[in-house]
Design a protein around this motif. Structure first.
Motif, PDB file in Angstrom:
ATOM      1  N   VAL A  70      15.946  -3.297   2.535  1.00 29.29           N
ATOM      2  CA  VAL A  70      15.256  -3.024   3.794  1.00 29.29           C
ATOM      3  C   VAL A  70      14.615  -1.644   3.675  1.00 29.29           C
ATOM      4  O   VAL A  70      15.293  -0.658   3.398  1.00 29.29           O
ATOM      5  CB  VAL A  70      16.228  -3.087   4.987  1.00 29.29           C
ATOM      6  N   VAL A  71      13.293  -1.598   3.881  1.00 36.88           N
ATOM      7  CA  VAL A  71      12.514  -0.383   3.635  1.00 36.88           C
ATOM      8  C   VAL A  71      11.744   0.023   4.885  1.00 36.88           C
ATOM      9  O   VAL A  71      11.067  -0.794   5.502  1.00 36.88           O
ATOM     10  CB  VAL A  71      11.513  -0.605   2.468  1.00 36.88           C
ATOM     11  N   LEU A 125      -0.667   4.123   3.948  1.00 40.96           N
ATOM     12  CA  LEU A 125       0.642   4.738   3.748  1.00 40.96           C
ATOM     13  C   LEU A 125       0.474   6.162   3.240  1.00 40.96           C
ATOM     14  O   LEU A 125      -0.506   6.475   2.558  1.00 40.96           O
ATOM     15  CB  LEU A 125       1.466   3.933   2.739  1.00 40.96           C
ATOM     16  N   LYS A 126       1.434   6.992   3.566  1.00 42.97           N
ATOM     17  CA  LYS A 126       1.403   8.383   3.118  1.00 42.97           C
ATOM     18  C   LYS A 126       1.533   8.470   1.597  1.00 42.97           C
ATOM     19  O   LYS A 126       0.916   9.308   0.954  1.00 42.97           O
ATOM     20  CB  LYS A 126       2.529   9.172   3.790  1.00 42.97           C
ATOM     21  N   THR A 127       2.347   7.577   0.994  1.00 42.90           N
ATOM     22  CA  THR A 127       2.604   7.600  -0.445  1.00 42.90           C
ATOM     23  C   THR A 127       3.079   6.224  -0.894  1.00 42.90           C
ATOM     24  O   THR A 127       3.454   5.392  -0.059  1.00 42.90           O
ATOM     25  CB  THR A 127       3.692   8.660  -0.781  1.00 42.90           C
ATOM     26  N   ASP A 128       3.077   5.988  -2.209  1.00 38.95           N
ATOM     27  CA  ASP A 128       3.662   4.753  -2.733  1.00 38.95           C
ATOM     28  C   ASP A 128       5.105   4.973  -3.178  1.00 38.95           C
ATOM     29  O   ASP A 128       5.793   4.042  -3.555  1.00 38.95           O
ATOM     30  CB  ASP A 128       2.823   4.181  -3.886  1.00 38.95           C
ATOM     31  N   GLU A 129       5.583   6.222  -3.113  1.00 36.38           N
ATOM     32  CA  GLU A 129       6.953   6.537  -3.522  1.00 36.38           C
ATOM     33  C   GLU A 129       7.971   5.908  -2.580  1.00 36.38           C
ATOM     34  O   GLU A 129       7.786   5.906  -1.367  1.00 36.38           O
ATOM     35  CB  GLU A 129       7.200   8.040  -3.491  1.00 36.38           C
ATOM     36  N   LEU A 130       9.050   5.400  -3.157  1.00 34.86           N
ATOM     37  CA  LEU A 130      10.176   4.897  -2.373  1.00 34.86           C
ATOM     38  C   LEU A 130      11.399   5.726  -2.743  1.00 34.86           C
ATOM     39  O   LEU A 130      11.719   5.871  -3.924  1.00 34.86           O
ATOM     40  CB  LEU A 130      10.434   3.418  -2.674  1.00 34.86           C
ATOM     41  N   ILE A 131      12.049   6.249  -1.729  1.00 29.58           N
ATOM     42  CA  ILE A 131      13.226   7.082  -1.966  1.00 29.58           C
ATOM     43  C   ILE A 131      14.450   6.459  -1.300  1.00 29.58           C
ATOM     44  O   ILE A 131      14.337   5.604  -0.432  1.00 29.58           O
ATOM     45  CB  ILE A 131      13.015   8.529  -1.457  1.00 29.58           C
ATOM     46  N   PHE A 177      11.323  -6.234   4.649  1.00 29.08           N
ATOM     47  CA  PHE A 177      12.368  -6.753   3.773  1.00 29.08           C
ATOM     48  C   PHE A 177      11.717  -6.997   2.423  1.00 29.08           C
ATOM     49  O   PHE A 177      10.733  -7.734   2.336  1.00 29.08           O
ATOM     50  CB  PHE A 177      12.934  -8.065   4.309  1.00 29.08           C
ATOM     51  N   VAL A 178      12.250  -6.385   1.379  1.00 28.03           N
ATOM     52  CA  VAL A 178      11.754  -6.584   0.020  1.00 28.03           C
ATOM     53  C   VAL A 178      12.841  -7.388  -0.689  1.00 28.03           C
ATOM     54  O   VAL A 178      13.958  -6.900  -0.862  1.00 28.03           O
ATOM     55  CB  VAL A 178      11.490  -5.236  -0.684  1.00 28.03           C
TER      56      VAL A 178
END
Length: 127
Positions: free
Chosen positions: A86-87, A22-28, A73-74
């Motif tokens: 939904v991510v 993944l590019k990052t662990d950040e979720l926006i 789906f988280v």
């Protein structure tokens, strides 16, 4: 220009095992997606405001969406319902400015959660 709000950090290990780096662990989440949740799932909006950080930091399940590319789906169980975030996950090879982002959020009944689990690949299950 969309306003971007950082929602937390994803557990990248189960995601990277399935999708690659993944590019990052950040979720926006963008203001446009917040408005989508407010309009399309108004009965769930308060739950989003109250529990979205908890869903991200301590999910019950992370389930691969078999229909949409690089989407999961988280889910998190509450006393009387389940929450489903939904991510869209962003891989290292995706465009630089993109980050993992919330597509939508809603409550999901036990029966429908079981269907999701049975029809899709479970990437993470809380022990």
């Amino acid at each position: 220009m969309a306003e971007i709000i950082e929602l937390g950090k994803l557990n990248t290990q189960p995601l990277e095992s399935e999708f690659g780096k993944l590019k990052t662990d950040e979720l926006i989440v963008t203001n446009e997606r917040i408005e989508h949740i407010r309009v399309r799932h108004p009965e769930d909006f308060e739950l989003f405001e109250e529990y979205s950080l908890s869903v991200v930091s301590d999910p019950e399940f992370i389930i691969k969406d078999g229909k949409n590319e690089n989407t999961v789906f988280v889910t998190k169980k509450l006393e009387n319902t389940n929450l489903n975030l939904v991510v869209k996950v962003i891989l290292e090879t995706d465009e630089d400015e993109l980050k993992n982002s919330v597509m939508t959020f809603y409550r999901i009944r036990d029966k429908n959660l079981r269907k999701l689990i049975n029809k899709n690949k479970t990437l993470y299950k809380k022990e």
